[in-house]
Design a protein around this motif. Structure first.
Motif, PDB file in Angstrom:
ATOM      1  N   PRO A   1      -2.067   1.540  12.637  1.00 23.40           N
ATOM      2  CA  PRO A   1      -2.563   2.331  11.435  1.00 23.40           C
ATOM      3  C   PRO A   1      -4.125   2.950  11.831  1.00 23.40           C
ATOM      4  O   PRO A   1      -4.723   2.509  12.415  1.00 23.40           O
ATOM      5  CB  PRO A   1      -2.706   1.565  10.192  1.00 23.40           C
ATOM      6  CG  PRO A   1      -1.760   0.304  10.672  1.00 23.40           C
ATOM      7  CD  PRO A   1      -1.752   0.177  11.968  1.00 23.40           C
ATOM      8  N   GLN A   2      -4.172   4.108  11.493  1.00 20.84           N
ATOM      9  CA  GLN A   2      -5.248   5.081  11.695  1.00 20.84           C
ATOM     10  C   GLN A   2      -6.133   5.316  10.464  1.00 20.84           C
ATOM     11  O   GLN A   2      -7.254   5.683  10.668  1.00 20.84           O
ATOM     12  CB  GLN A   2      -5.071   6.231  12.601  1.00 20.84           C
ATOM     13  CG  GLN A   2      -4.234   6.030  13.760  1.00 20.84           C
ATOM     14  CD  GLN A   2      -5.045   5.257  14.749  1.00 20.84           C
ATOM     15  OE1 GLN A   2      -6.160   5.360  15.157  1.00 20.84           O
ATOM     16  NE2 GLN A   2      -4.416   4.298  15.073  1.00 20.84           N
TER      17      GLN A   2
ATOM     18  N   ASP B   1      -0.387   6.175   6.748  1.00 21.67           N
ATOM     19  CA  ASP B   1      -1.475   5.561   7.538  1.00 21.67           C
ATOM     20  C   ASP B   1      -1.758   5.870   8.716  1.00 21.67           C
ATOM     21  O   ASP B   1      -2.696   5.419   9.620  1.00 21.67           O
ATOM     22  CB  ASP B   1      -1.110   4.037   7.195  1.00 21.67           C
ATOM     23  CG  ASP B   1       0.043   3.332   8.155  1.00 21.67           C
ATOM     24  OD1 ASP B   1       0.686   4.605   8.809  1.00 21.67           O
ATOM     25  OD2 ASP B   1       0.282   2.509   8.121  1.00 21.67           O
ATOM     26  N   GLY B   2      -1.096   6.731   9.360  1.00 21.47           N
ATOM     27  CA  GLY B   2      -1.219   7.555  10.589  1.00 21.47           C
ATOM     28  C   GLY B   2      -0.765   6.468  11.751  1.00 21.47           C
ATOM     29  O   GLY B   2      -0.994   6.646  12.818  1.00 21.47           O
TER      30      GLY B   2
ATOM     31  N   ALA C   1       0.870  -1.246  -0.060  1.00 16.70           N
ATOM     32  CA  ALA C   1       0.093   0.091  -0.146  1.00 16.70           C
ATOM     33  C   ALA C   1       0.956   1.290  -0.076  1.00 16.70           C
ATOM     34  O   ALA C   1       0.584   2.053  -0.721  1.00 16.70           O
ATOM     35  CB  ALA C   1      -0.906  -0.009   1.146  1.00 16.70           C
ATOM     36  N   ARG C   2       2.141   1.425   0.973  1.00 16.73           N
ATOM     37  CA  ARG C   2       2.669   2.307   0.873  1.00 16.73           C
ATOM     38  C   ARG C   2       3.432   2.910  -0.361  1.00 16.73           C
ATOM     39  O   ARG C   2       3.722   3.780  -1.033  1.00 16.73           O
ATOM     40  CB  ARG C   2       3.789   2.151   1.963  1.00 16.73           C
ATOM     41  CG  ARG C   2       4.506   3.540   2.185  1.00 16.73           C
ATOM     42  CD  ARG C   2       5.724   3.272   3.113  1.00 16.73           C
ATOM     43  NE  ARG C   2       6.830   2.492   2.659  1.00 16.73           N
ATOM     44  CZ  ARG C   2       7.797   1.852   3.206  1.00 16.73           C
ATOM     45  NH1 ARG C   2       8.024   2.167   4.427  1.00 16.73           N
ATOM     46  NH2 ARG C   2       8.526   0.978   2.592  1.00 16.73           N
TER      47      ARG C   2
ATOM     48  N   ASP D   1      -8.560   9.001   6.072  1.00 12.67           N
ATOM     49  CA  ASP D   1      -9.022   8.641   7.720  1.00 12.67           C
ATOM     50  C   ASP D   1     -10.540   8.221   7.680  1.00 12.67           C
ATOM     51  O   ASP D   1     -11.209   8.246   6.571  1.00 12.67           O
ATOM     52  CB  ASP D   1      -8.799  10.265   8.564  1.00 12.67           C
ATOM     53  CG  ASP D   1      -9.748  11.348   7.915  1.00 12.67           C
ATOM     54  OD1 ASP D   1     -10.677  11.163   7.518  1.00 12.67           O
ATOM     55  OD2 ASP D   1      -9.378  12.174   8.506  1.00 12.67           O
ATOM     56  N   ALA D   2     -11.080   8.273   8.831  1.00 17.92           N
ATOM     57  CA  ALA D   2     -12.440   7.856   9.093  1.00 17.92           C
ATOM     58  C   ALA D   2     -13.657   8.592   8.393  1.00 17.92           C
ATOM     59  O   ALA D   2     -14.603   8.081   8.015  1.00 17.92           O
ATOM     60  CB  ALA D   2     -12.899   7.585  10.485  1.00 17.92           C
ATOM     61  N   ASP D   3     -13.176   9.845   8.354  1.00 22.19           N
ATOM     62  CA  ASP D   3     -14.101  10.800   7.507  1.00 22.19           C
ATOM     63  C   ASP D   3     -13.874  10.836   6.213  1.00 22.19           C
ATOM     64  O   ASP D   3     -14.547  11.715   5.310  1.00 22.19           O
ATOM     65  CB  ASP D   3     -13.862  12.493   8.294  1.00 22.19           C
ATOM     66  CG  ASP D   3     -14.452  12.244   9.798  1.00 22.19           C
ATOM     67  OD1 ASP D   3     -15.332  11.683   9.982  1.00 22.19           O
ATOM     68  OD2 ASP D   3     -13.712  12.862  10.431  1.00 22.19           O
ATOM     69  N   GLY D   4     -13.011  10.323   5.389  1.00 21.31           N
ATOM     70  CA  GLY D   4     -12.583  10.152   3.960  1.00 21.31           C
ATOM     71  C   GLY D   4     -11.778  11.386   3.727  1.00 21.31           C
ATOM     72  O   GLY D   4     -11.531  11.710   2.600  1.00 21.31           O
ATOM     73  N   VAL D   5     -11.182  12.037   4.463  1.00 17.04           N
ATOM     74  CA  VAL D   5     -10.142  13.016   4.224  1.00 17.04           C
ATOM     75  C   VAL D   5      -8.862  12.392   3.910  1.00 17.04           C
ATOM     76  O   VAL D   5      -8.190  11.484   4.693  1.00 17.04           O
ATOM     77  CB  VAL D   5     -10.037  13.987   5.384  1.00 17.04           C
ATOM     78  CG1 VAL D   5      -8.886  14.875   5.107  1.00 17.04           C
ATOM     79  CG2 VAL D   5     -11.411  14.657   5.985  1.00 17.04           C
ATOM     80  N   VAL D   6      -8.123  12.841   2.974  1.00 15.56           N
ATOM     81  CA  VAL D   6      -6.903  12.003   2.509  1.00 15.56           C
ATOM     82  C   VAL D   6      -5.893  12.557   3.102  1.00 15.56           C
ATOM     83  O   VAL D   6      -5.709  13.853   3.637  1.00 15.56           O
ATOM     84  CB  VAL D   6      -6.835  12.682   0.937  1.00 15.56           C
ATOM     85  CG1 VAL D   6      -5.382  12.284   0.373  1.00 15.56           C
ATOM     86  CG2 VAL D   6      -7.851  12.166   0.083  1.00 15.56           C
TER      87      VAL D   6
END
Length: 123
Positions: free
Chosen positions: A99-100, A91-92, A69-70, A82-87
């Motif tokens: 990973p978040q 991976d946090g 993925a990276r 993220d969980a809100d769909g923000v790019v």
């Protein structure tokens, strides 16, 4: 690479130059990597991830390793959300919580996947 259509140049009007015209064009325009060129540099695992290991909404399945993925994200074929769909830029993973953010296929990744799938059907 020009003859294989892995890279190309455009003239000042945005017209895609091919072959000898691209090599001899004397204006300062950048070389660009084509979809075929991007596909050519991918590993088998990366191609499989783009074609077969993605949900209908574009999220990579758990079969895709973090390193794959990276690498796809570095090539512009994936992005983290993220969980809100923000790019997000990665991976946090902060080394504590894991990973978040989830990896998703980008429009470029979808184009590369479509090309790979069409070539597979032709073979």
């Amino acid at each position: 690479m020009v003859d294989a259509e892995y890279i190309y140049r455009e003239d000042l009007d945005g017209f895609r130059l091919g072959g000898e015209d691209a090599l001899t064009f004397d204006k300062p325009t950048p070389w660009r990597i084509s979809t075929s060129g991007r596909l050519a540099v991918l590993t088998t695992a990366q191609v499989s991830s783009l074609v077969d290991r993605v949900s209908p909404e574009g999220r990579f399945t758990t079969q895709v390793t973090w390193s794959t993925a990276r690498a796809l994200a570095e090539l512009g074929c994936a992005e983290y959300r993220d969980a809100d769909g923000v790019v997000r830029p990665n991976d946090g993973d902060d080394g504590v919580r894991g990973p978040q953010n989830a990896a998703f296929r980008t429009a470029l990744g979808e184009a590369v996947a479509a090309l790979a799938a069409s070539r597979e059907r032709q073979a």
